[in-house]
Scaffold this motif. Structure first.
Motif, PDB file in Angstrom:
ATOM      1  N   ILE A   8       0.847  -1.187   0.000  1.00  0.00           N
ATOM      2  CA  ILE A   8       0.000   0.000   0.000  1.00  0.00           C
ATOM      3  C   ILE A   8       0.884   1.240   0.000  1.00  0.00           C
ATOM      4  O   ILE A   8       1.761   1.395   0.872  1.00  0.00           O
ATOM      5  CB  ILE A   8      -0.917   0.041   1.242  1.00  0.00           C
ATOM      6  N   GLY A   9       0.671   2.127  -0.963  1.00  0.00           N
ATOM      7  CA  GLY A   9       1.467   3.342  -1.056  1.00  0.00           C
ATOM      8  C   GLY A   9       0.759   4.540  -0.439  1.00  0.00           C
ATOM      9  O   GLY A   9      -0.445   4.724  -0.637  1.00  0.00           O
ATOM     10  N   ILE A  10       1.510   5.345   0.294  1.00  0.00           N
ATOM     11  CA  ILE A  10       0.980   6.556   0.916  1.00  0.00           C
ATOM     12  C   ILE A  10       1.703   7.748   0.284  1.00  0.00           C
ATOM     13  O   ILE A  10       2.876   8.011   0.596  1.00  0.00           O
ATOM     14  CB  ILE A  10       1.212   6.570   2.444  1.00  0.00           C
ATOM     15  N   GLU A  40       5.789   4.878   2.164  1.00  0.00           N
ATOM     16  CA  GLU A  40       5.613   6.233   1.664  1.00  0.00           C
ATOM     17  C   GLU A  40       6.123   6.287   0.233  1.00  0.00           C
ATOM     18  O   GLU A  40       7.190   5.753  -0.083  1.00  0.00           O
ATOM     19  CB  GLU A  40       6.379   7.231   2.533  1.00  0.00           C
ATOM     20  N   VAL A  41       5.357   6.924  -0.634  1.00  0.00           N
ATOM     21  CA  VAL A  41       5.755   7.061  -2.033  1.00  0.00           C
ATOM     22  C   VAL A  41       5.666   8.531  -2.420  1.00  0.00           C
ATOM     23  O   VAL A  41       5.099   9.352  -1.693  1.00  0.00           O
ATOM     24  CB  VAL A  41       4.859   6.215  -2.972  1.00  0.00           C
ATOM     25  N   ASP A  71       0.721  -1.835  -5.038  1.00  0.00           N
ATOM     26  CA  ASP A  71      -0.517  -2.373  -5.605  1.00  0.00           C
ATOM     27  C   ASP A  71      -1.644  -1.341  -5.611  1.00  0.00           C
ATOM     28  O   ASP A  71      -2.392  -1.221  -6.585  1.00  0.00           O
ATOM     29  CB  ASP A  71      -0.979  -3.592  -4.799  1.00  0.00           C
ATOM     30  N   VAL A  72      -1.774  -0.610  -4.505  1.00  0.00           N
ATOM     31  CA  VAL A  72      -2.868   0.352  -4.346  1.00  0.00           C
ATOM     32  C   VAL A  72      -2.351   1.552  -3.568  1.00  0.00           C
ATOM     33  O   VAL A  72      -1.545   1.407  -2.638  1.00  0.00           O
ATOM     34  CB  VAL A  72      -4.058  -0.285  -3.577  1.00  0.00           C
ATOM     35  N   LEU A  73      -2.812   2.734  -3.963  1.00  0.00           N
ATOM     36  CA  LEU A  73      -2.502   3.939  -3.213  1.00  0.00           C
ATOM     37  C   LEU A  73      -3.657   4.254  -2.269  1.00  0.00           C
ATOM     38  O   LEU A  73      -4.829   4.104  -2.634  1.00  0.00           O
ATOM     39  CB  LEU A  73      -2.284   5.125  -4.153  1.00  0.00           C
ATOM     40  N   LEU A  74      -3.329   4.681  -1.062  1.00  0.00           N
ATOM     41  CA  LEU A  74      -4.324   5.062  -0.067  1.00  0.00           C
ATOM     42  C   LEU A  74      -4.170   6.553   0.213  1.00  0.00           C
ATOM     43  O   LEU A  74      -3.096   7.008   0.610  1.00  0.00           O
ATOM     44  CB  LEU A  74      -4.118   4.255   1.219  1.00  0.00           C
ATOM     45  N   THR A  75      -5.249   7.326  -0.009  1.00  0.00           N
ATOM     46  CA  THR A  75      -5.196   8.777   0.167  1.00  0.00           C
ATOM     47  C   THR A  75      -6.499   9.279   0.784  1.00  0.00           C
ATOM     48  O   THR A  75      -7.498   8.554   0.817  1.00  0.00           O
ATOM     49  CB  THR A  75      -5.003   9.502  -1.182  1.00  0.00           C
TER      50      THR A  75
END
Length: 528
Positions: free
Chosen positions: A278-280, A313-314, A415-419
Motif C-alpha cells: 500500500i502506497g501513501i 511512503e511514495v 498495488d494500491v494507493l491510499l489517500t
C-alpha cells in the motif's frame, strides 16, 4: 428492505418477499418525502412503474434478467435518456428530450433496472458542491441526522437552524443524495475531476471512478472528453461491482472504450492483504487537511499494516502542478464542447434576430450561468493562437509527467494507493459559498483530479463519522484496468471499518427545521 445490498434485494424479489412494484412505490414515496433535499430534477414515476410491472411479469415467469431486475436506480441529469428531459441543470437545455439513451443507461435498462428519475448537479457538471445548477442546491441527507442535529444544538453560536444544512459535494450531488436517502439502490454520476468520489465522501457512500475506457461515454453530455467517465454511487462495494459488471465493455459508439472482452467483476469474500503493498503519497499530506481526516488516514494505514500488508511512503512529485494543469485542460475542452450550444439545432434560443452573432451571444448569455461562461472564456484564452503553445501544449506535457508519476509508483511494486478523498467533512452551504466556484473546485478536488488526468480507477470508501457525526471517506487508487483488484481491496477495507449507514425511519410531525412548510424526514444512525 431498503438498507439491503443489491444481491439481497434481488434474492427477495426472486423469492416473492416483495414485488418490483411494491419496491418501486416505496422508493417513490421516499422521493416525495425527501423533496426538500432537491436530489431529483425529474422524477420518472410513470416510466418506473411501467418498468416495475414488466419486471413483475418476468419474475412470475421465472425469467429474471439478473441482479438488477426490478431494482430502482437513478441517473445524473447529464446522461441522455430517451423520452425523458435531460437538462444538465442548465437553462440552455431546459425542455431538451433526447431521442436515445446513453449506452450506460441502456445497459441498466436492459438488465431490468427501474429508472426513478434524473438527479440534480452543478450546471453542466462544473462544480464541487452541487450548488450551482439552475434548479437550486442539493442538500445532504446527513444534515438531518439525529447525531448531527444534536451536535448543532450544543453550539449556540453556530448558524441558524434554517441555514446550516450541509452540501453534498459535487458535481454528482443529486445522485449521492438520492442513494444516501434510500430513494434508490444505485445511481450513475459522472467523474471528470472527482465528481463522483467527492459527493460519495460527504454522503457516506461508495463512489467509484472506473479506468478511462472501461465504460462507454456515449450519451454522457461531455465536459472534458479526455477525462470524463461515468461513475457509480452505491452504499456497498459489492453493489458497485455488480453495476460495473453490467456497464463495462466495448461500445462501438465510443472509440475510446476497450476492445478486449471484459472479465467478470465478482469480488472474493476474503483476500490476503498481507501480500499487498500500500502506497501513501507524501505530497497528499497538505496543511489544509483536517486533523480528523489525517487521523483516519493514519489509522487506515495502520490497519493494513497490522494485517501484514507492506505500507510505504511514495512520491508523486508533480502533484503540486496538477490543479493548475487540470484547470487549463479542463477549461480548454469546455470551451470546445460548449461551442455546440449555439441556439440553432437544440436547446435554448433567444428572441434576438438582429444578426447571427448577436443571436449566438444572447443565447449563450441567457443559457449559461457565470461559472460556465467563465470557463468558456478561460478556455478560449488558453486556445488562442498566441497562447496555445505556452498554455495548452505545456499543460499536456505536465499531464504526461503526472501520469508517469503514477506509472513509476505502481512499477515499483505498489498495488494500491491510499489517500484522503476530501480535505474535510461536508461543510454548511453558507460556509461553502464564501468562496467562488473555481477556488472551491481547486480545494475540493485536490486529491481526486490527478487520477482523471492519468486515467486510473479510484474509489471512495466511507470509513467513520467525524466528531460532528458526519461521514469521512478515504480514496483507494489502482493501476489502470485493475479495477477488480481495487474493488477487492475496497471491499476488505469496508468489512473492517463497518461504517454506520444512515437510514430514513419516519416523518416527524414537529421538526425544528422549517423548510417551505414541508415536513422533514427524521434520520437516525444505525450500525450495520
Amino acid at each position: 428492505m431498503l438498507g439491503r445490498t443489491l444481491r439481497e434485494v434481488s434474492t427477495a424479489l426472486k423469492q416473492g418477499q416483495i414485488t418490483p412494484t411494491e419496491l418501486c412505490r416505496k422508493c417513490l414515496s421516499l422521493i416525495q418525502k425527501t423533496k426538500f433535499l432537491n436530489a431529483y430534477i425529474t422524477v420518472s414515476e410513470e416510466v418506473a412503474l411501467k418498468q416495475a410491472e414488466e419486471s413483475e411479469k418476468r419474475y412470475k415467469k421465472g425469467q429474471s434478467l439478473g441482479d438488477l431486475d426490478g431494482i430502482p436506480i437513478a441517473v445524473k441529469d447529464n446522461f441522455s435518456t430517451s423520452g425523458i428531459e435531460t437538462t444538465c441543470a442548465s437553462n440552455m437545455l431546459k425542455g431538451y428530450i433526447p431521442p436515445y439513451n446513453a449506452t450506460v443507461v441502456q445497459k441498466l435498462l436492459d438488465q431490468g433496472a427501474l429508472l426513478m428519475g434524473k438527479t440534480n448537479l452543478d450546471e453542466f457538471a462544473m462544480g464541487s458542491g452541487s450548488t450551482d445548477g439552475v434548479f437550486g442546491p442539493v442538500k445532504n441527507p446527513w444534515s438531518y441526522s439525529k447525531q448531527y442535529r444534536e451536535k448543532q444544538q450544543q453550539n449556540p453560536h453556530g448558524e441558524s437552524e434554517d441555514s446550516n444544512w450541509l452540501i453534498t459535494g459535487g458535481s454528482s450531488g443529486g445522485s449521492a443524495a438520492a442513494v444516501s436517502a434510500f430513494t434508490c439502490f444505485a445511481a450513475l454520476g459522472s467523474d471528470t475531476g472527482g465528481s463522483t468520489r467527492n459527493p460519495a465522501a460527504h454522503c457516506g457512500l461508495v463512489g467509484f471512478k472506473p479506468s478511462y475506457g472501461l465504460v462507454s461515454r456515449h450519451g454522457l453530455i461531455p465536459l472534458v472528453n479526455s477525462m470524463d467517465v461515468p461513475g457509480i454511487l452505491t452504499r456497498y462495494v459489492d453493489d458497485t461491482a455488480i453495476v460495473l459488471g453490467i456497464l463495462a465493455g466495448h461500445d462501438p459508439k465510443d472509440s475510446t472504450t476497450v476492445q478486449d472482452p471484459v472479465k467478470s467483476f465478482v469480488l472474493p469474500n476474503l483476500i490476503d492483504v498481507s501480500k499487498l503493498c500500500i502506497g501513501i503519497p507524501k505530497e497528499y499530506l497538505v496543511p489544509e487537511l483536517s486533523s480528523e481526516v489525517r487521523s483516519l488516514w493514519s489509522k487506515a494505514a495502520d490497519l493494513f499494516e497490522s494485517e501484514g500488508a507492506k505500507v510505504i511512503e511514495v512520491s508523486l512529485p508533480h502533484t503540486c502542478y496538477s490543479i493548475v494543469c487540470y484547470h487549463i485542460l479542463c477549461t480548454s475542452e469546455v470551451a470546445s464542447n460548449m461551442a455546440r450550444f449555439d441556439g440553432l439545432e437544440y436547446g435554448h434560443r433567444c428572441d434576438i434576430n438582429v444578426s447571427t452573432e448577436a443571436m449566438y451571444a444572447a443565447t449563450r448569455r441567457e443559457g449559461f450561468n457565470d461559472v460556465v461562461r467563465g470557463r468558456i472564456l478561460s478556455g478560449n484564452f488558453f486556445l488562442l493562437k498566441e497562447n496555445y503553445e505556452n498554455y495548452f501544449i505545456k499543460a499536456q506535457k505536465v499531464r504526461r509527467l503526472i501520469a508517469n508519476d503514477f506509472v513509476n509508483v505502481f512499477n515499483s511494486g505498489v498495488d494500491v494507493l491510499l489517500t484522503p478523498t476530501t480535505l474535510r467533512e461536508a461543510v454548511s452551504y453558507l460556509e461553502f459559498i464564501k468562496e467562488d466556484n473555481r477556488t472551491r473546485s481547486a480545494q475540493d478536488d485536490i486529491f481526486t483530479q490527478a487520477v482523471n488526468m492519468a486515467g486510473l480507477p479510484a474509489v471512495n470508501v466511507p470509513m467513520a463519522l467525524s466528531s460532528q457525526g458526519l461521514p469521512i471517506g478515504l480514496q483507494f487508487i489502482g493501476r489502470a484496468f485493475c479495477d477488480q483488484q481495487l474493488l477487492s481491496v475496497a471491499k476488505w477495507f469496508e468489512k473492517q471499518v463497518q461504517f454506520p449507514v444512515i437510514q430514513l425511519q419516519q416523518l416527524m410531525d414537529d421538526c425544528s427545521l422549517s423548510l417551505e412548510n414541508e415536513k422533514l424526514a427524521s434520520v437516525s444512525l444505525k450500525q450495520q
